[in-house]
Design a protein around this motif. Structure first.
Motif, PDB file in Angstrom:
ATOM      1  N   GLU B  87       0.843  -1.205   0.000  1.00  0.00           N
ATOM      2  CA  GLU B  87       0.000   0.000   0.000  1.00  0.00           C
ATOM      3  C   GLU B  87       0.879   1.255   0.000  1.00  0.00           C
ATOM      4  OE1 GLU B  87      -2.383   0.643   3.465  1.00  0.00           O
ATOM      5  OE2 GLU B  87      -3.801   1.932   2.387  1.00  0.00           O
ATOM      6  N   LYS B  88       2.001   1.213   0.734  1.00  0.00           N
ATOM      7  CA  LYS B  88       2.920   2.369   0.724  1.00  0.00           C
ATOM      8  C   LYS B  88       3.529   2.579  -0.660  1.00  0.00           C
ATOM      9  CE  LYS B  88       4.414   2.429   5.543  1.00  0.00           C
ATOM     10  NZ  LYS B  88       5.510   2.194   6.495  1.00  0.00           N
ATOM     11  N   ILE B  89       3.932   1.479  -1.304  1.00  0.00           N
ATOM     12  CA  ILE B  89       4.490   1.602  -2.658  1.00  0.00           C
ATOM     13  C   ILE B  89       3.433   2.193  -3.592  1.00  0.00           C
ATOM     14  CG2 ILE B  89       5.399   0.340  -4.648  1.00  0.00           C
ATOM     15  CD1 ILE B  89       6.581  -1.708  -2.742  1.00  0.00           C
ATOM     16  N   ALA B  90       2.207   1.686  -3.480  1.00  0.00           N
ATOM     17  CA  ALA B  90       1.113   2.179  -4.334  1.00  0.00           C
ATOM     18  C   ALA B  90       0.876   3.672  -4.103  1.00  0.00           C
ATOM     19  CB  ALA B  90      -0.163   1.383  -4.068  1.00  0.00           C
ATOM     20  N   ALA B  91       0.906   4.081  -2.834  1.00  0.00           N
ATOM     21  CA  ALA B  91       0.667   5.500  -2.526  1.00  0.00           C
ATOM     22  C   ALA B  91       1.763   6.367  -3.144  1.00  0.00           C
ATOM     23  CB  ALA B  91       0.606   5.702  -1.015  1.00  0.00           C
ATOM     24  N   GLY B  92       3.018   5.904  -3.070  1.00  0.00           N
ATOM     25  CA  GLY B  92       4.131   6.643  -3.674  1.00  0.00           C
ATOM     26  C   GLY B  92       3.967   6.749  -5.190  1.00  0.00           C
ATOM     27  N   LEU B  93       3.571   5.651  -5.818  1.00  0.00           N
ATOM     28  CA  LEU B  93       3.353   5.668  -7.266  1.00  0.00           C
ATOM     29  C   LEU B  93       2.208   6.600  -7.629  1.00  0.00           C
ATOM     30  CD1 LEU B  93       3.811   1.856  -8.065  1.00  0.00           C
ATOM     31  CD2 LEU B  93       5.307   3.726  -8.804  1.00  0.00           C
ATOM     32  N   ALA B  98       0.224  11.433 -10.144  1.00  0.00           N
ATOM     33  CA  ALA B  98      -0.664  12.597 -10.111  1.00  0.00           C
ATOM     34  C   ALA B  98       0.094  13.913 -10.114  1.00  0.00           C
ATOM     35  CB  ALA B  98      -1.556  12.522  -8.880  1.00  0.00           C
ATOM     36  N   ALA B  99       1.446  13.870 -10.140  1.00  0.00           N
ATOM     37  CA  ALA B  99       2.224  15.114 -10.119  1.00  0.00           C
ATOM     38  C   ALA B  99       1.776  16.014 -11.263  1.00  0.00           C
ATOM     39  CB  ALA B  99       3.716  14.804 -10.232  1.00  0.00           C
ATOM     40  N   GLN B 103      -4.936  13.844 -13.967  1.00  0.00           N
ATOM     41  CA  GLN B 103      -6.005  12.916 -13.636  1.00  0.00           C
ATOM     42  C   GLN B 103      -5.879  11.736 -14.579  1.00  0.00           C
ATOM     43  OE1 GLN B 103      -8.423  13.535 -11.273  1.00  0.00           O
ATOM     44  NE2 GLN B 103      -7.336  15.395 -10.726  1.00  0.00           N
ATOM     45  N   GLY B 104      -6.545  10.664 -14.234  1.00  0.00           N
ATOM     46  CA  GLY B 104      -6.672   9.568 -15.173  1.00  0.00           C
ATOM     47  C   GLY B 104      -5.562   8.550 -15.092  1.00  0.00           C
ATOM     48  N   PRO B 105      -5.524   7.662 -16.068  1.00  0.00           N
ATOM     49  CA  PRO B 105      -4.696   6.461 -15.971  1.00  0.00           C
ATOM     50  C   PRO B 105      -3.239   6.648 -16.413  1.00  0.00           C
ATOM     51  CG  PRO B 105      -6.047   6.379 -17.941  1.00  0.00           C
ATOM     52  CD  PRO B 105      -6.396   7.654 -17.247  1.00  0.00           C
ATOM     53  N   SER B 106      -2.845   7.828 -16.862  1.00  0.00           N
ATOM     54  CA  SER B 106      -1.472   7.978 -17.350  1.00  0.00           C
ATOM     55  C   SER B 106      -0.459   7.724 -16.233  1.00  0.00           C
ATOM     56  CB  SER B 106      -1.266   9.391 -17.894  1.00  0.00           C
ATOM     57  OG  SER B 106       0.115   9.640 -18.066  1.00  0.00           O
ATOM     58  N   ALA B 107       0.708   7.171 -16.610  1.00  0.00           N
ATOM     59  CA  ALA B 107       1.776   6.930 -15.638  1.00  0.00           C
ATOM     60  C   ALA B 107       2.400   8.242 -15.175  1.00  0.00           C
ATOM     61  CB  ALA B 107       2.850   6.029 -16.246  1.00  0.00           C
ATOM     62  N   MET B 173       2.295   1.794 -15.007  1.00  0.00           N
ATOM     63  CA  MET B 173       3.042   2.157 -16.216  1.00  0.00           C
ATOM     64  C   MET B 173       2.437   1.625 -17.498  1.00  0.00           C
ATOM     65  SD  MET B 173       6.989   2.232 -15.094  1.00  0.00           S
ATOM     66  CE  MET B 173       7.126   0.565 -14.526  1.00  0.00           C
ATOM     67  N   ILE B 174       1.704   0.512 -17.434  1.00  0.00           N
ATOM     68  CA  ILE B 174       1.275  -0.142 -18.670  1.00  0.00           C
ATOM     69  C   ILE B 174      -0.246  -0.141 -18.852  1.00  0.00           C
ATOM     70  CG2 ILE B 174       1.369  -2.279 -20.016  1.00  0.00           C
ATOM     71  CD1 ILE B 174       4.120  -1.049 -19.730  1.00  0.00           C
ATOM     72  N   THR B 175      -0.972  -0.756 -17.932  1.00  0.00           N
ATOM     73  CA  THR B 175      -2.416  -0.898 -18.183  1.00  0.00           C
ATOM     74  C   THR B 175      -3.228   0.303 -17.709  1.00  0.00           C
ATOM     75  OG1 THR B 175      -2.953  -1.990 -16.078  1.00  0.00           O
ATOM     76  CG2 THR B 175      -2.212  -3.402 -17.886  1.00  0.00           C
ATOM     77  N   GLY B 176      -2.643   1.129 -16.827  1.00  0.00           N
ATOM     78  CA  GLY B 176      -3.358   2.306 -16.369  1.00  0.00           C
ATOM     79  C   GLY B 176      -4.411   2.010 -15.305  1.00  0.00           C
ATOM     80  N   ALA B 177      -4.445   0.771 -14.823  1.00  0.00           N
ATOM     81  CA  ALA B 177      -5.443   0.418 -13.799  1.00  0.00           C
ATOM     82  C   ALA B 177      -5.047   1.035 -12.453  1.00  0.00           C
ATOM     83  CB  ALA B 177      -5.550  -1.105 -13.690  1.00  0.00           C
ATOM     84  N   PRO B 178      -6.024   1.216 -11.558  1.00  0.00           N
ATOM     85  CA  PRO B 178      -5.706   1.839 -10.259  1.00  0.00           C
ATOM     86  C   PRO B 178      -4.945   0.898  -9.329  1.00  0.00           C
ATOM     87  CG  PRO B 178      -8.032   1.211 -10.350  1.00  0.00           C
ATOM     88  CD  PRO B 178      -7.468   0.950 -11.715  1.00  0.00           C
ATOM     89  N   VAL B 179      -4.146   1.485  -8.439  1.00  0.00           N
ATOM     90  CA  VAL B 179      -3.481   0.704  -7.390  1.00  0.00           C
ATOM     91  C   VAL B 179      -3.825   1.337  -6.044  1.00  0.00           C
ATOM     92  CG1 VAL B 179      -1.589  -0.149  -8.825  1.00  0.00           C
ATOM     93  CG2 VAL B 179      -1.306   2.021  -7.655  1.00  0.00           C
ATOM     94  N   ASP B 180      -4.253   0.509  -5.117  1.00  0.00           N
ATOM     95  CA  ASP B 180      -4.668   0.999  -3.794  1.00  0.00           C
ATOM     96  C   ASP B 180      -4.606  -0.158  -2.809  1.00  0.00           C
ATOM     97  OD1 ASP B 180      -6.776  -0.612  -4.556  1.00  0.00           O
ATOM     98  OD2 ASP B 180      -8.159   1.039  -4.920  1.00  0.00           O
TER      99      ASP B 180
END
Lengths: 199, 199
Positions: B87-93, B98-99, B103-107, B173-180
């Motif tokens: 979860e910490k890795i996901a939050a960092g990503l 989002a920098a 918004q959206g699925p872009s890396a 980076m690839i599929t754009g799916a969410p990580v949480d």
């Protein structure tokens, strides 16, 4: 009544992509140039720029074409089928990684393509669609193995596939570790057998 | 006898990295500029360019600093510890993704950083070293769970960790799916329990 515009365009597309693929594999991403591809293909630069507005667009089209032959075989043995498919993915990544005759652990062209998808909204959308389409085939393979009882009835096909494909990309893009058939076998064993103590 | 050069430099580094992090999170990778960071930090541009020769170098240093607080807790419950760490890795990503308020699925910035590591040999080496160091902590966590009997005696710790971390990066980076957290739980369940039919 026969329109010849369309077939002729497709022939140009085909020739341009073949030449661009050869250039990119030979010289790497930095060595790819739309102008040079146009010259070698005997096509007008404007034609190329209309079809592929930037080098990123052309590079992504090249890779999509190189990956198109990564077919998934379903032999009824899910372990073997997954190892074979992951090995194909690994081989494609290694080809891109080595473009421009790069040696060593760098992600090479794979990294540039991920950045291209992040940078251009249209490339990102196209890339994600291509992966969704390809990955649907792998998810269907897993689903058939589930239905015939090789895999758990309550499995999470998406997590399972993300884990195996993801580990390959993670090594190529992040840790720099090698990916090959032996590693594909380790991944499939770990993912199928799990990691808890047997009870 | 007291040299004050060193501490003063570190203070400048610290201030520069703090300002650069704020700029990058606010505007994204494209909006980061060494010249502007120098101005805001009240430091000479030459000082910054000596320390970080390109924007890529500065950006990678910023991210290394942002990731440095992803600590791994070992509570003796490997499932919970893995979910919390993923979860910490996901939050960092997600923060990098989002920098620039994307918004959206872009890396997003994650993609730019992978390209930076692929493009510059020194950044690639540094990034791989940083990941090796961080991942050694996760491998040690898995090893301790193996030794105390929570995990299989014959597990492949590297494949197991690559699969879980890799799936997060693959989605970003690839599929754009969410990580949480919910996805981290799915990953850990799939990786620990395996996917074969129970016998």
């Amino acid at each position: 009544m026969v329109s010849r515009g369309r077939p002729r365009d497709m022939q140009v597309d085909e020739r341009v992509l073949r030449i661009a693929a050869a250039l990119m594999l030979e010289r790497g991403y930095a060595g790819l140039s739309i102008d040079e591809v146009a010259e070698q293909a005997g096509a007008a630069k404007t034609t190329l720029y209309r079809r592929w507005p930037t080098k990123d667009h052309l590079a992504v089209a090249v890779v999509a074409r190189l990956q198109a032959d990564d077919e998934i075989a379903d032999t009824g043995d899910i372990r073997a089928d997954l190892v074979n498919y992951l090995e194909k993915i690994a081989a494609g990544l290694n080809r891109m990684r080595a473009a421009g005759h790069r040696q060593g652990p760098s992600a090479g062209t794979v990294g540039e393509l991920v950045a291209a998808a992040a940078r251009h909204e249209d490339i990102g959308r196209l890339t994600r669609e291509q992966y969704a389409e390809r990955n649907a085939l792998a998810l269907a393979l897993i689903e058939r193995a589930r239905v015939r009882g090789e895999l758990r009835a309550d499995l999470d096909a998406e997590a399972l596939f993300d884990q195996m494909a993801g580990a390959l990309y993670y090594r190529v893009m992040i840790t720099g570790a090698p990916v090959d058939r032996a590693y594909a076998e380790r991944l499939v064993s770990s993912a199928l057998e799990g990691n808890l103590t047997c009870h």
